[in-house]
Design an enzyme around this catalytic site. Sequence first.
Site, PDB file in Angstrom:
ATOM      1  N   GLU A  29       0.932  -1.247   0.066  1.00 40.00           N
ATOM      2  CA  GLU A  29      -0.014   0.176   0.162  1.00 40.00           C
ATOM      3  C   GLU A  29       0.674   1.274   0.077  1.00 40.00           C
ATOM      4  O   GLU A  29       0.883   2.073   0.943  1.00 40.00           O
ATOM      5  CB  GLU A  29      -0.831   0.010   1.197  1.00 40.00           C
ATOM      6  CG  GLU A  29      -2.117  -0.935   1.037  1.00 40.00           C
ATOM      7  CD  GLU A  29      -3.071  -0.942   2.119  1.00 40.00           C
ATOM      8  OE1 GLU A  29      -3.146  -0.015   2.896  1.00 40.00           O
ATOM      9  OE2 GLU A  29      -4.121  -1.870   1.921  1.00 40.00           O
ATOM     10  N   GLU A  77      -5.409  -8.479   1.020  1.00 37.94           N
ATOM     11  CA  GLU A  77      -6.133  -8.272   2.025  1.00 37.94           C
ATOM     12  C   GLU A  77      -7.226  -7.998   1.812  1.00 37.94           C
ATOM     13  O   GLU A  77      -7.676  -7.631   0.704  1.00 37.94           O
ATOM     14  CB  GLU A  77      -5.208  -7.284   2.843  1.00 37.94           C
ATOM     15  CG  GLU A  77      -3.851  -7.038   3.267  1.00 37.94           C
ATOM     16  CD  GLU A  77      -3.590  -5.862   3.896  1.00 37.94           C
ATOM     17  OE1 GLU A  77      -4.278  -5.244   4.027  1.00 37.94           O
ATOM     18  OE2 GLU A  77      -2.336  -5.814   3.978  1.00 37.94           O
TER      19      GLU A  77
END
Length: 453
Positions: free
Chosen positions: A163, A355
């Site tokens: 991220e 995720e």
Amino acid sequence: MSFSKDFVWGAATAAYQIEGAIEEDGKGLSVWDVACRREGYVKQGHTGQTACDHYHRFDGDVDIMKQIGLHAYRFSVSWPRVLPEGIGRVNEKGLDFYDRLVDELLKHDIEPYLTLFHWDYPHELFKRGGWLNPDSSQWFAEYTRVIVDRLSDRVHNWFTLNEPQCFINFGHLTGRHAPCLKLELGEALLASHNALLAHGKAVQTIRQYGKTPAKIGWAPQGHISYPISDSEEDLNAARKNMFAIKQKNLSSNTWWMDPVYKGEYPADGLELFGNSMPTIRQDDMKIISQPLDFFGANCYNGYPVKSDENGNSVFGGREVGHPESVGEWPVTFDCLYWGAKFFYERYGLPFVVAENGMPNCDWVATDGHVHDGPRVDFLYRNIAGLMKAANEQIPLGGYFCWSLMDNMEWMHGYTKRFGLVHVDYITQKRTIKDSGHFYKQIIASNGEILCNP
Ligand code: BG6
């Protein structure tokens, strides 16, 4: 038709969120260790000091993974644990920890998926300019080499960065995440370009020095837009919205994904950012766009989109009282279907959900169990969405639930629980939640249980 036989069922964690032992065995400080010391920054003054004490309890945790039936475990390495100054001197004891973890996983037939960087940036390198330093991508390559030399005989699956929308956009532009900088857009863009170069050089390093064939990807946030109706107009509007850059920040999909998968920055971003853009050297885009083996993305929910009368993509609205998790995130059940579909259409690689999960208010009930019903339903419906994509023959690589266990939820401290496993932070007792038991059934049936609940 359903999930393929080799579909990978896993769960994910990150070093800073679970390991604890932040000053043990020669570990250097990370920017998160330092941010946690700031008064009022993390809720209730929590820090990663002990976290889930995974550093000392990893073997018990691997045992729990086995009980759940995980095929794979996605974990991250703490860069400053291995290289206390970020480069140069290697801390053998730190490296040994990951050695033991990998061995333990393999002993239990659990495939390690190693993330090189999940936000705990070495503080010593931050003091030298961090991601703004022109050498920062080289530093990351040096760190990658250390890990590859030690672990690539047993680790075959890699994620480079987790991220960048968080550690660059939140970390360097809005100040919400460590190192809590609020830089000018131009500087944040420079940091983003260096992070992309770091990704590319890490891929080159793994391919060049890896001791066994590697499967490599990365895990940016995957923001999903979904159409609010079946109409062709709304479908096109959602697709367009998912790959558009409308704001002067670095939180979009394409700013990160297009350079990596297509070797170019998206035109709308370049136009919007104008002369804030840093200089791009001749070979940069070639380095950044190293071929990858799968398309990883962290996907938590979706954004409803419709077309207005002029064909523009606009917010499709959410109904009053729509489902929401305790983190005030909307819960949107079909998002993984749309994510798989739109990402595959644009980037053409097998989709891996790196995720997916939700925060819930969980505790151990009087019967000794943790009844996290909303998360059971969340898993049910999200994975059913993914299954719909499998049924449409969209290539899928795997699903990693966030998270294996409750943990240090960054600036929310321990107040948000995402785990399949409940952690009592006082006693460090682990209890597999109802969702963990349900996930076990999903894995054991390769998703079939979702068709016949
Ligand atoms: C992802 C991160 O953004 O989502 C995780 O990769 C994090 O590390 C999780 O714990 C939950 O996000 P948030 O916004 O609640 O911190």
